[in-house]
Design an enzyme around this catalytic site. Structure first.
Site, mmCIF file in Angstrom:
data_model
loop_
_atom_site.group_PDB
_atom_site.id
_atom_site.type_symbol
_atom_site.label_atom_id
_atom_site.label_comp_id
_atom_site.label_asym_id
_atom_site.label_seq_id
_atom_site.Cartn_x
_atom_site.Cartn_y
_atom_site.Cartn_z
ATOM 1 N N SER A 137 2.354 1.013 -4.459
ATOM 2 C CA SER A 137 1.017 0.533 -4.105
ATOM 3 C C SER A 137 0.475 1.183 -2.837
ATOM 4 C CB SER A 137 1.040 -0.991 -3.934
ATOM 5 O OG SER A 137 2.012 -1.372 -2.966
ATOM 6 N N ASP A 158 -2.771 -9.460 3.303
ATOM 7 C CA ASP A 158 -1.408 -9.739 2.845
ATOM 8 C C ASP A 158 -0.344 -9.273 3.836
ATOM 9 O OD1 ASP A 158 -1.395 -6.988 2.515
ATOM 10 O OD2 ASP A 158 -1.211 -7.036 0.336
ATOM 11 N N HIS A 205 -0.154 -4.186 3.024
ATOM 12 C CA HIS A 205 -0.868 -2.970 2.657
ATOM 13 C C HIS A 205 -1.914 -2.617 3.706
ATOM 14 C CE1 HIS A 205 0.635 -4.604 -1.192
ATOM 15 N NE2 HIS A 205 0.869 -3.324 -1.453
#
Length: 232
Positions: A46, A203, A206
């Protein structure tokens, strides 16, 4: 005799003109071939894919490509990042992720192995398989390391952190020692969430667009080293 001489001259000129035109076409074709951009494949998770960013253009791959182009490199960076992927997932798909147009590979995997507490020996074996595949295709590799937190103990951290350098050395790959080096350069530390807050998404895992920009600035020079290894 005059007519024969003239015909001979005309014939000779015609042959020279054909040779000249053929040479020009050959040179033009060669010029067009050399003008094709270098293609780098960014194989990752990701962090590579650009997860969570409202504007996809602010992801790692687009920002890296833009950074390289701004520095005069004719390059295309392909996004082969899959959110949630572990090193095992990267190994499973590396065969088709590296298309015939690939000239070099950036491997950024291991973050999800950390989150799952996967045995570093297994992660190392998976990365080894990825580097072997790239080597079989004679593609230069930049291996981008992640750093383990202390959650799983000092032995786990030591084994995980060491595997990237070991693999780069054994495969002759370039090594970027820390994906987050660009953030550390401005005083942020992944082990200290408060210092990372301005550069991360909600979060806490990221990077936001500004965080990505700093990461790209940190990794960019290593990617330039990778470009220098590309055989054209």
């Amino acid at each position: 005799m005059k007519r024969s001489l003239g015909a001979m001259v005309a014939k000779g000129y015609g042959a020279w003109r054909g040779l000249r035109n053929g040479l020009a076409i050959t040179l033009l074709t060669a010029g067009l071939a050399s003008a094709e951009p270098v293609t780098l494949v960014a194989l990752g998770d990701s962090l590579t894919a650009g997860f969570g960013l409202a504007d996809p253009a602010q992801g790692f791959v687009p920002q890296l490509e833009g950074w390289l182009k701004a520095r005069g490199h004719d390059v295309v960076v392909q996004n082969a990042g899959v959110s949630g992927d572990t090193t095992a997932g990267g190994l499973a798909r590396v065969g088709w992720a590296l298309g015939p147009e690939a000239d070099g590979v950036i491997v950024t995997l291991g973050g999800n192995d950390l989150l799952r507490g996967i045995d570093p020996a297994a992660s190392k074996a998976n990365l080894d398989g990825i580097l072997k595949e790239a080597g079989a295709r004679k593609l230069p590799v930049l291996l981008v390391a992640m750093r383990a937190p202390g959650n799983f103990g000092p032995e786990y951290k030591a084994a995980f952190d060491a595997m990237y350098g070991d693999l780069a050395a054994s495969h002759g790959a370039l090594l970027a020692e820390d994906f987050f080096a660009g953030l550390r350069a401005v005083g942020a530390d992944p082990a200290d969430p408060a210092s990372m807050a301005a550069f991360m998404q909600a979060d806490g895992l990221h990077p936001g667009s500004e965080g990505v920009r700093l990461i790209v600035e940190g990794l960019g020079p290593k990617v330039e080293e990778l470009l220098a290894r590309v055989a054209r």
